[in-house]
Design a protein around this motif. Sequence first.
Motif, short mmCIF file in Angstrom:
data_model
loop_
_atom_site.label_atom_id
_atom_site.label_comp_id
_atom_site.label_asym_id
_atom_site.label_seq_id
_atom_site.Cartn_x
_atom_site.Cartn_y
_atom_site.Cartn_z
N LEU A 144 0.84 -1.21 0.00
CA LEU A 144 0.00 0.00 0.00
C LEU A 144 0.87 1.25 0.00
O LEU A 144 0.52 2.27 -0.63
N ASP A 148 0.44 4.10 -2.63
CA ASP A 148 0.22 5.48 -2.20
C ASP A 148 0.42 5.55 -0.69
O ASP A 148 -0.19 4.78 0.06
N LEU A 151 -2.70 5.68 1.57
CA LEU A 151 -3.39 4.39 1.74
C LEU A 151 -2.74 3.60 2.88
O LEU A 151 -3.43 2.99 3.70
N VAL A 250 -9.48 2.66 3.90
CA VAL A 250 -8.62 2.53 2.73
C VAL A 250 -9.38 2.89 1.46
O VAL A 250 -8.86 3.60 0.57
N GLY A 254 -8.58 5.83 -0.94
CA GLY A 254 -8.30 5.41 -2.31
C GLY A 254 -9.21 6.10 -3.31
O GLY A 254 -8.78 6.45 -4.42
N GLN A 257 -7.92 9.51 -3.87
CA GLN A 257 -6.70 9.48 -4.68
C GLN A 257 -7.00 9.11 -6.13
O GLN A 257 -6.32 9.57 -7.06
N LEU A 268 -6.61 0.78 -7.08
CA LEU A 268 -7.65 0.87 -6.05
C LEU A 268 -8.19 -0.51 -5.71
O LEU A 268 -8.43 -0.83 -4.54
N ALA A 271 -5.61 -2.19 -3.63
CA ALA A 271 -5.60 -1.61 -2.29
C ALA A 271 -6.74 -2.17 -1.45
O ALA A 271 -6.58 -2.44 -0.25
N SER A 272 -7.92 -2.36 -2.09
CA SER A 272 -9.05 -2.92 -1.34
C SER A 272 -8.76 -4.35 -0.89
O SER A 272 -9.13 -4.75 0.22
N ALA A 275 -6.43 -4.22 2.01
CA ALA A 275 -7.16 -3.81 3.20
C ALA A 275 -7.91 -4.99 3.81
O ALA A 275 -7.98 -5.13 5.04
#
Length: 550
Positions: A144, A148, A151, A250, A254, A257, A268, A271-272, A275
């Motif tokens: 993460l 970013d 995040l 997150v 996200g 961003q 994204l 990232a999910s 998370a």
Amino acid sequence: MITFGSVARRGRGWLPLIGLNSLIGSAVTLALPTILGRSVDAIVAGDGYTRWLIAASAVIALGIVASLVDAFAGAACVAETTAWLRHRLVRQVVRGGPEGSRDFETGDLVTRVSANANDAAQAGPAAVTAIAAIAPPVGSLVFLALIDPWLAAAFFGGVVLVILVLLAFAKRTADVSLAYQETQGRIAARLSESLTGIRTIAAAGTTGREEQRILGLLPELHKQGVVTWRILARSGAQAAVVGPLVLVAVLAVGGVQLVGGHITAGELFAASQYAVLGAGLGTLTGVIGEIARAKAGVQRAAEVDAIVTVPHGSLTLPVGPGHLTFDHVTVVADGNVLLNDVNLDLPGGLTVAVVGPSGAGKSVLAAVAARLRDPSTGHVSLDGVPLQAVSRHELRYAVGCAFERPQLVGRTIGESIAPDAISPVRTLAAARATHAHDFVSRLPNGYFTSLRRAPMSGGERQRLGLARAWPASRLLVLDDATSSLDTATERQISRTLTEDRNHRTRLIVTHRTATAARADLVIWLDRGQVRAVAPHADLWNDTSYREVFG
């Protein structure tokens, strides 16, 4: 000494394999979101997504293989560690002798060696799994941060809350696991007591009361089980609340961003997924529960492992007739003096009866003579060699013991007489000498009759116990070992003992006048002290001596 670390290390080669597969699983878990994110970006771009889908399939297949290998390695590791631990505990109990396990109840010991040993064996795999489970959230934080930094900051704040939940769960569940195992042991101990005295319970008509006594601890066991599930449910609920908060945080960051053009749609998505991995730290409650049960099992096993074993020397016995000497022998237990400064010099080859009122120390004297327990002070010698200096094998070859209520072991009648079954001729000779052959020969399968299914009276069991002790070369110690025999059989065995062709020393604890009368010498004990040593005929003129026999 048994500790959590020593038990965990017994996994040896399995632990690196478990760790490797756990790391592979973690790598798969961390790689998959990035690969799927790249797939999303490739699909949106409409080009090059095939290679990412192939990579995702390969990673998933690798994860499945790693999980299968991990399951097999975990089971094998636990099985091997359990076998090692049970062998060690059984050896400690056996080598501790009667005194070593005196502070443990039988049923509780069985529970510790069986169920608790299996719980303790989970230590290695559970510890490795717990350590490996840290990799996904740590890796998620790193990935993460690469996507970013904001995040990563949102993810980190949520994971800290999850860690606090897990620490609280670990602290609460450790004490409950130990209490649960201890209660199981107490129930097993009560059941073992009842099985030992089942005939008395049935005869007294107290079956219902005994059921209540054994099962009276079930409410306590239920209470501890409920507490365990409440702790698990509370921690699970807390993790279930904190986990979505991590995901929402997150996704919110996200989304901002993404709108700002700092990350792509695929990033994204990745990232999910990271998370979700952070929120999934709450699934460690199961692993932490295993560690807590393992720690409790290790603690209960360590108490058994702490039993002091009876030390043996390395000397052999010289040629001799079984000359037995007690030199200032005193035995103290729980502050009570059981034998007080006993001095005896018993010539080899004699039949020596030990008599006295209840509590006089007869059985203690017999146990010390056979080295089933050691004196608190003083020492016992056989043919000039202190028993503590004699090797274990030499001592058990030279000294045989038979008891009032012998515990017969083995699969068959023959094995109960001679567990090694090296010489059927010696087994038959021992059985004939103790008149056990008379009833064994009438059984359907003779000496091959199943010990569990053989119908035997108390006297017949005593004859088997005598036969087991009979091959001893120097000293026979019989602790009221003929009390259940009928008068005729007892007379026959007494004659065999007094006319022993092997000229061994026979130390016989007895309450029977006839047995004392046939002995060469009588040791008269009273309140742990030797009151007299003389032939029965010389002592019979003393009124107090006659009162010993009622």
